[in-house]
Motif scaffolding. Sequence first.
Motif, PDB file in Angstrom:
ATOM      1  N   GLN A 345      -7.242  -9.069 -29.945  1.00  0.00           N
ATOM      2  CA  GLN A 345      -8.118  -7.897 -30.080  1.00  0.00           C
ATOM      3  C   GLN A 345      -8.813  -7.578 -28.768  1.00  0.00           C
ATOM      4  N   LYS A 346      -8.952  -6.281 -28.482  1.00  0.00           N
ATOM      5  CA  LYS A 346      -9.753  -5.852 -27.343  1.00  0.00           C
ATOM      6  C   LYS A 346     -11.205  -5.726 -27.779  1.00  0.00           C
ATOM      7  N   GLY A 347     -12.073  -5.436 -26.811  1.00  0.00           N
ATOM      8  CA  GLY A 347     -13.475  -5.176 -27.134  1.00  0.00           C
ATOM      9  C   GLY A 347     -14.297  -6.434 -27.301  1.00  0.00           C
ATOM     10  N   THR A 350     -15.421  -6.798 -33.472  1.00  0.00           N
ATOM     11  CA  THR A 350     -14.376  -6.065 -34.190  1.00  0.00           C
ATOM     12  C   THR A 350     -14.883  -5.322 -35.419  1.00  0.00           C
ATOM     13  N   SER A 368     -11.337   3.342 -40.693  1.00  0.00           N
ATOM     14  CA  SER A 368     -11.202   2.177 -39.823  1.00  0.00           C
ATOM     15  C   SER A 368     -12.569   1.675 -39.380  1.00  0.00           C
ATOM     16  N   LYS A 371     -15.230  -0.567 -33.499  1.00  0.00           N
ATOM     17  CA  LYS A 371     -15.270  -1.746 -32.634  1.00  0.00           C
ATOM     18  C   LYS A 371     -16.234  -1.495 -31.479  1.00  0.00           C
ATOM     19  N   HIS A 373     -17.392  -2.075 -27.716  1.00  0.00           N
ATOM     20  CA  HIS A 373     -16.880  -2.432 -26.391  1.00  0.00           C
ATOM     21  C   HIS A 373     -18.068  -2.580 -25.448  1.00  0.00           C
ATOM     22  N   CYS A 381     -13.309   3.988 -32.372  1.00  0.00           N
ATOM     23  CA  CYS A 381     -12.392   3.866 -33.503  1.00  0.00           C
ATOM     24  C   CYS A 381     -11.009   3.499 -32.985  1.00  0.00           C
ATOM     25  N   PRO A 382     -10.365   2.459 -33.530  1.00  0.00           N
ATOM     26  CA  PRO A 382      -9.023   2.072 -33.065  1.00  0.00           C
ATOM     27  C   PRO A 382      -7.915   2.991 -33.559  1.00  0.00           C
ATOM     28  N   SER A 383      -8.218   3.880 -34.533  1.00  0.00           N
ATOM     29  CA  SER A 383      -7.180   4.724 -35.129  1.00  0.00           C
ATOM     30  C   SER A 383      -7.181   6.162 -34.629  1.00  0.00           C
ATOM     31  N   LYS A 387     -15.472   8.217 -30.402  1.00  0.00           N
ATOM     32  CA  LYS A 387     -16.212   7.302 -29.535  1.00  0.00           C
ATOM     33  C   LYS A 387     -17.656   7.762 -29.473  1.00  0.00           C
TER      34      LYS A 387
END
Length: 621
Positions: A345-347, A350, A368, A371, A373, A381-383, A387
């Motif tokens: 996973q990034k960031g 989570t 979703s 996450k 950062h 949002c990862p989807s 932001k």
Amino acid sequence: MIAEVAIPISIALNEQFDYSIPASLTPKVSIGCRVLVPFRTSIILGYVVKLKVHSKFMRQLRPILKNLDSQPILDDELFKIAHKIQKEYFCSLAQAIQVILPIGVKNTKSAISEDQEQPKQTIPCFDIKTTEEPKSHIVLIQDLSNKTRWIKYAAFIKSTLNAKKSVIFLIPDHEKINSAIEFLNLGISPFIITSSISAQGSLRAWTAIKKAPYSFVLGTRSAIFAPVNNLGLIIIEEEEHFAYRQDQVPHYKAFEMALERIKEHKAKLVLGSFVLSLDAYYLYKKHKASYICLERPEPWPKVRIIDMRQEYVPKGKEKIISKSLEYQIANILQRNGKLLIFVNQKGFSTFLYCPKCKKTQTCPRCSSSLKYHFKEKAVICPSCTFKTAAFDICPACRSTYIKYSGYGLEKVESELIRLFPSLKIHSYEKREAVLPPYDIMLATAQFLENPYFNTYSFDTVCVIACEQMLGHMDFRSTEKTFSRLFKLRSCASKEIILQTHVVENDALQLLKDNDPSAFFKEELKARKELKLPPVARMAALNIRSKNETSAKNKANTFYKKLKKLTGNYEAFEPMACVPFKVRGNYRYQILIKYDSLDSIQNIIKAMASERKQNVIVTFEP
């Protein structure tokens, strides 16, 4: 004279339209040409797919306004492929044609100039050793050394070009073009076809390929449609890569298109990778392909699994680095060793959670989890593209405390700095010509996209939280995890350490074997029991709507229609997709297992064609 013209509109109007051909254009208009036609109040681009003398709309026909091509842009072979895409992937014929054509052709309403300067390709006669090639038309190459297969590729290409036949070489990412040319070392400048080149560049390459008696084409997924003459060989590098499936309608797979092309030309198809997909291995087990395994010359590193269930974790806390792993890291660094620590996973965090109202903070456009950062001081949002700045107040209950839980690469980096303050830590983001000094490199899956990843040398590779890779709602997650771990193992000279809560998983236990076929056998056994691809065939009907109730009702209606039909298939009740909401659309999915779609093809096509229904059909999801 009358022309049937395919127009790139939605599948809801999946038909061709008749237009009269003015006398001045009659000699110029032919099947496969682009034309400008009036449609409603607009003038749009269409494709001539049939010529005829009569039409039932003779008195209402409107004329073609302009013919754009002096020669057809599609030959008979590519027309057959367009019809196959239309039939099997439920799209309009014009949509299928546009998938085949390069950007410089499908995105312009201007005529193609025959006088423009075109790239030329000089192909020498190669001096090659005569070797016995596999007799099968499909060849699988599993390269456990991760470099020897390029020598095999070059031998296949030289042999094919010497026979004055064309070669198409597919790579998953346009950024790997230069490395592919370097690894092949053929001394030829290939014709490049990718979505990243300019419209003019793609047009010049397309035109030059059509005119050449035989050629060498290198490109991404769309290069499979290159209009080569006398095709002799198709090579798909990293054949398991997700980039070979188009993520927009029509959801075709490059492998399926390659099969059609080699049947037409009686050519050879080579599928190669470090770790092959289970689908490719199944071809070998069904005696439909030859199999070549290139062994690793160096001894394999050891595999150590750390069970996080045995680790003491205070209540309300999370343990990122186990005591055992902490000791291993300290011991390796004491010997001046190099470490790669892999995090899926990034960031930083989570998911964001409000202890008061018990709600997880989700994207306003999707379902979703957001996450956090740390470097950007933002939640993302990862989807989708949402932001916003990080917040401390719960949007739902206005509580002044938000708990940032879960961990990604940034939090692992923070924990390592806390445990080992004097360490030099480098986070891998993209390929760099000169690496800064480091003791530990942190990386996500992006590291494995680097074509030179196996040239990095580490004493030990550590994988944090393997369950993050295994926890996806995807029956292929075990296979994908195994492939990723096997690649990471090749980067270690001494040991790979896996830290996880799911010690018993086959992807982890069978990694200890030095041959992926041991894993393939177990995974194939499980797929047979559950009747999942590649043993069985599967389709997914995805129903979308801005309204949640409407999406559910449509899904239930379609499911009832499917249950009324008889045939050799099994339809499952509608289920909410994961994530349930994406970009403002609520999504339900109906899974169908089948041997043949013939019995339900018409009803699925009717569902997908209904206006305002937002139904997407995906095969082998």
